[in-house]
Design an enzyme around this catalytic site. Structure first.
Site, PDB file in Angstrom:
ATOM      1  N   ILE A  72      -5.133   1.618  -0.201  1.00  0.00           N
ATOM      2  CA  ILE A  72      -5.146   1.805  -1.006  1.00  0.00           C
ATOM      3  C   ILE A  72      -5.414   0.372  -1.110  1.00  0.00           C
ATOM      4  CG2 ILE A  72      -3.974   1.993  -3.589  1.00  0.00           C
ATOM      5  CD1 ILE A  72      -4.531   4.292  -2.691  1.00  0.00           C
ATOM      6  N   ASP A  73      -5.043  -0.506  -0.019  1.00  0.00           N
ATOM      7  CA  ASP A  73      -4.975  -2.478  -0.294  1.00  0.00           C
ATOM      8  C   ASP A  73      -7.109  -2.075   0.305  1.00  0.00           C
ATOM      9  OD1 ASP A  73      -2.575  -3.132  -0.278  1.00  0.00           O
ATOM     10  OD2 ASP A  73      -2.320  -3.062   1.715  1.00  0.00           O
ATOM     11  N   ALA A  74      -7.694  -1.772   1.224  1.00  0.00           N
ATOM     12  CA  ALA A  74      -8.716  -1.641   0.511  1.00  0.00           C
ATOM     13  C   ALA A  74     -10.030  -1.048   0.221  1.00  0.00           C
ATOM     14  CB  ALA A  74      -9.219  -0.896   2.507  1.00  0.00           C
ATOM     15  N   ASP A 116       0.690  -1.251   0.416  1.00  0.00           N
ATOM     16  CA  ASP A 116      -0.343   0.020   0.238  1.00  0.00           C
ATOM     17  C   ASP A 116       0.881   1.061   0.141  1.00  0.00           C
ATOM     18  OD1 ASP A 116      -3.007   1.598   1.488  1.00  0.00           O
ATOM     19  OD2 ASP A 116      -0.671   2.319   1.650  1.00  0.00           O
TER      20      ASP A 116
END
Length: 402
Positions: free
Chosen positions: A173-175, A145
């Site tokens: 960003i991961d989420a 991320d």
């Protein structure tokens, strides 16, 4: 063969006939699979014998598991062994979707890359989430991320102008990649219903990070100057996203449309500000932002945050109470939304978690099963594949399963 679903309520489950193999680690891949599980899919998490790497990075890693692996079944396989790999192939053959976000080249080295899998099972949908995509010179780089935040421009516009670039406070960003990956899978499932064909899907943290900045990027691509860090506020509007201290904390305020600015001045008893030569138009307020912020503090610092929200909201002015996590839990709006749910384990244990951020009609929020421990469902899944108990014990003895 039917894999048992982990759905524990009668909530709407539009994906109840979809089976998903989750070969992900950390957030992005497991998160995409969890979205599908929450929508009713039967999700089998294939973990290494030692488990998802998130299980080994302390408390925050365990929180990743609780947040993004609930509602799944876990089988622990040594995919480098012939027997473990064959079990994975059999599970994939009974499934509709495969999701993975392992380090670049890892699934290909195992023989489980999208080309090999979809050649064997052309109706399958295969989603890969990488750090930097599969086409450019950074395709082989590991990507987390934070690297995507840095290389997408996001950190360059986050923080105070006279300090270091800042990351967003959570792995956003991961989420986001989890939800956008799930969106791509849903589109491919719909497409397969029309054509009978599966699809290979690819996204990257870099692309997701840029997509989240679409308005700013389109402004820059349209000829605007290079965006920079300005802290709170927006570069082209004022007051917009202004953080204003109150008697007991802070609020964030936007009233840059001329009608809203005039209304704000009237509501706080400073009507002459609407025609002040420094503040008559949005452009002038942007130019005199420092003086404007002094005025905002003068107008609101004697109120509590709750009083500011009540006063400005009932006059249709956009305002938000900058809440800490404990204060968020006390919010009547959060309580009413139902987004906080209890994930429940088979032994009756439960922990609080967050539901999907939308509802399907009038169906109640899903009451999800707790995230499984590593390999919790290994024996049962192997039995459903037709393995006898003595065969399962031999697989365990050789280390092919755990």
């Amino acid at each position: 063969m039917t894999f048992e679903s982990r759905e524990t309520t009668a909530a709407a489950a539009p994906l109840k006939n979809v089976r998903v193999i989750d070969m992900g680690q950390y957030i992005a891949g497991p998160g995409a699979a969890m979205v599908l599980a929450e929508l009713g899919a039967q999700v089998i998490k294939i973990e290494p014998v030692a488990g998802d790497q998130a299980r080994h990075i302390g408390r925050y890693g365990e929180s990743m598991i609780r947040a993004y692996s609930r509602g799944k079944q876990s089988i622990a396989l040594d995919l480098k062994s012939k027997a473990g790999l064959e079990i994975a192939w059999r599970l994939i053959g009974e499934s509709d979707v495969v999701i993975q976000n392992l380090r670049p080249g890892a699934v290909e080295a195992l023989g489980l890359g999208p080309s090999a899998v979809r050649e064997r099972f052309p109706k399958l949908i295969y989603l890969s989430i990488s750090g930097f995509g599969d086409l450019g010179p950074s395709s082989g780089r590991p990507g987390y991320d934070i690297a995507a935040q840095a290389e997408s421009g996001l950190m360059s516009v986050t923080g105070e102008p006279d300090r270091l670039p800042q990351k967003v406070g959570v792995p956003i960003i991961d989420a986001a990649a989890a939800h956008l990956g799930a969106q791509a899978v849903l589109a491919a499932l719909y497409g397969r219903g029309q054509t009978g064909r599966g699809e290979t899907l690819r996204t990257s943290l870099l692309e997701v990070a840029m997509h989240l900045q679409a308005t700013t990027w389109c402004d820059y691509l349209g000829g605007a100057p290079e965006p920079t860090r300005i802290g709170d506020g927006q570069p082209n509007n004022a007051p917009a996203a202004e953080v204003v201290p109150t008697r007991d904390g802070h609020i964030v305020l936007s009233a840059y449309a001329e009608e809203h600015w005039a209304r704000f001045c009237r509501v706080v008893g400073r009507e002459p500000l609407a025609t002040d030569p420094r503040f008559r138009t949005n452009a002038l307020r942007v130019h005199h932002r420092a003086e404007l912020r002094v005025v905002l503090r003068e107008c609101l610092s004697s109120f509590t945050s709750e009083e500011c929200v009540a006063l400005l909201s009932r006059n249709q002015i956009v305002v938000g109470f900058v809440r800490g996590y404990q204060q968020v839990l006390q919010s009547a709006d959060v309580k009413a939304s139902g987004i906080l749910v209890d994930a429940m384990g088979p032994d009756g244990r439960r922990y609080p978690s967050l539901a999907l951020p939308y509802r399907l009609g009038d169906a109640p929020r899903a009451n999800p099963a707790a995230a499984p421990s590593c390999g919790a469902d290994t024996d049962r899944l192997l039995a459903e594949l037709g393995f006898a108990q003595n065969e399962i014990e031999e697989l365990r003895r050789t280390g092919a399963v755990a």
